[in-house]
Design a protein around this motif. Sequence first.
Motif, mmCIF file in Angstrom:
data_model
loop_
_atom_site.group_PDB
_atom_site.id
_atom_site.type_symbol
_atom_site.label_atom_id
_atom_site.label_comp_id
_atom_site.label_asym_id
_atom_site.label_seq_id
_atom_site.Cartn_x
_atom_site.Cartn_y
_atom_site.Cartn_z
ATOM 1 N N LYS A 165 7.412 6.213 12.285
ATOM 2 C CA LYS A 165 7.059 5.780 10.942
ATOM 3 C C LYS A 165 8.066 6.277 9.910
ATOM 4 O O LYS A 165 8.385 5.577 8.937
ATOM 5 C CB LYS A 165 5.646 6.271 10.594
ATOM 6 C CG LYS A 165 4.560 5.590 11.406
ATOM 7 C CD LYS A 165 3.173 6.129 11.067
ATOM 8 C CE LYS A 165 2.111 5.407 11.881
ATOM 9 N NZ LYS A 165 0.744 5.949 11.617
ATOM 10 N N GLU A 166 8.555 7.496 10.134
ATOM 11 C CA GLU A 166 9.563 8.038 9.216
ATOM 12 C C GLU A 166 10.836 7.202 9.259
ATOM 13 O O GLU A 166 11.439 6.901 8.227
ATOM 14 C CB GLU A 166 9.877 9.483 9.601
ATOM 15 C CG GLU A 166 10.869 10.165 8.678
ATOM 16 C CD GLU A 166 11.145 11.605 9.080
ATOM 17 O OE1 GLU A 166 12.148 12.152 8.590
ATOM 18 O OE2 GLU A 166 10.370 12.158 9.881
ATOM 19 N N TYR A 168 10.982 4.061 10.115
ATOM 20 C CA TYR A 168 10.681 2.764 9.501
ATOM 21 C C TYR A 168 10.759 2.863 7.977
ATOM 22 O O TYR A 168 11.325 1.989 7.315
ATOM 23 C CB TYR A 168 9.290 2.299 9.922
ATOM 24 C CG TYR A 168 8.906 0.957 9.326
ATOM 25 C CD1 TYR A 168 9.356 -0.227 9.906
ATOM 26 C CD2 TYR A 168 8.118 0.878 8.179
ATOM 27 C CE1 TYR A 168 9.020 -1.461 9.362
ATOM 28 C CE2 TYR A 168 7.785 -0.349 7.633
ATOM 29 C CZ TYR A 168 8.237 -1.506 8.225
ATOM 30 O OH TYR A 168 7.915 -2.728 7.678
ATOM 31 N N ASN A 169 10.191 3.914 7.403
ATOM 32 C CA ASN A 169 10.234 4.081 5.949
ATOM 33 C C ASN A 169 11.663 4.268 5.444
ATOM 34 O O ASN A 169 11.998 3.855 4.325
ATOM 35 C CB ASN A 169 9.377 5.285 5.537
ATOM 36 C CG ASN A 169 7.897 5.035 5.728
ATOM 37 O OD1 ASN A 169 7.433 3.894 5.613
ATOM 38 N ND2 ASN A 169 7.136 6.074 6.023
ATOM 39 N N LYS A 172 13.228 0.589 5.634
ATOM 40 C CA LYS A 172 12.430 -0.565 5.220
ATOM 41 C C LYS A 172 13.063 -1.383 4.106
ATOM 42 O O LYS A 172 12.762 -2.576 3.945
ATOM 43 C CB LYS A 172 11.021 -0.120 4.811
ATOM 44 C CG LYS A 172 10.955 0.724 3.555
ATOM 45 C CD LYS A 172 9.504 1.076 3.249
ATOM 46 C CE LYS A 172 9.379 1.907 1.980
ATOM 47 N NZ LYS A 172 7.965 2.257 1.692
ATOM 48 N N ARG A 181 13.448 -3.104 11.897
ATOM 49 C CA ARG A 181 12.100 -3.061 11.299
ATOM 50 C C ARG A 181 11.126 -3.894 12.116
ATOM 51 O O ARG A 181 9.980 -3.490 12.345
ATOM 52 C CB ARG A 181 12.149 -3.551 9.840
ATOM 53 C CG ARG A 181 12.837 -2.598 8.878
ATOM 54 C CD ARG A 181 12.486 -2.936 7.440
ATOM 55 N NE ARG A 181 12.946 -4.265 7.060
ATOM 56 C CZ ARG A 181 14.141 -4.548 6.567
ATOM 57 N NH1 ARG A 181 15.031 -3.579 6.415
ATOM 58 N NH2 ARG A 181 14.471 -5.777 6.220
#
Length: 279
Positions: A165-166, A168-169, A172, A181
């Motif tokens: 998730k990190e 991806y952020n 993004k 992504r």
Amino acid sequence: MPEIEEFFDLFFYRPLAFILVKIVYQTNVTPNQLTIIAIFIGLASGCVYATGLPGACIYGAILFMLYNVFDCSDGMLARLKKNGSHAGRIIDGIADYLATAAVFIGLGIGYPDHKYSHGIWWLLIFLAALSNLIQSALVDYYRNRFLDYVLKRQSTFEEDMDSFKEEYNTIKDQKNKRLDRWILRRYFDYSTFQEKLTAKKKGEKLFKATPEEYYKKNKAIARVWVNIGPTAQITAIMIFSVTGRFDIYFWVIIGVFNAIAATAWIVQRNIDKTFIPKR
């Protein structure tokens, strides 16, 4: 660990993959490039099956075997060169589904069983593909959980998700990272699917267990899980390619493998309950 390695991987595919890794180790070949090559070999296998020509099932089986060798080699190379990535891990997982889907479609086109109507034959293939997806997700989850507990490593299903998730952020808003992504979002979808299969709730903390206790209670069931893993299914296709009886293969996946998976799931749930203190 041998306990969570599939039999054919341990004694056949991985030794061949290691030879391949030794050949490319000193070159600029990356793990992701090996994964992409594996995907193309898997797709080629499906195309060969789809021709339905005499001997095509044998050549298709050989290509499918080569696919699995390359699929085993990318992770080895990443560990040796220490240049693996989150996206690479996900692409490696996607490769199995792409290659297997290609082969299933190829079998449906090239080797229709005339004992079944056209609709029934494709329904059989769809059910086998769905069974393959569910079985692979379960094997992946319980194999990783076994390693998490026994090796006392960070959970790949909970804490490790934070790193995905990190990443991806971080990407993004980057225009040149659309594919990355998309891959990460598909991984999040896959993880949600695994949670539903294993009856696990988001944020739920698993039981406490020492590595020794977990290993003792789970080593047998771990072996059962990996014996219905992706490599077992690939090898089964190769075996039935010799006989040309793909209808039997589909029924084995739908019937026998699903029965083993269901039984293993029930046994696994009962083992898990032994780690939960009684109130």
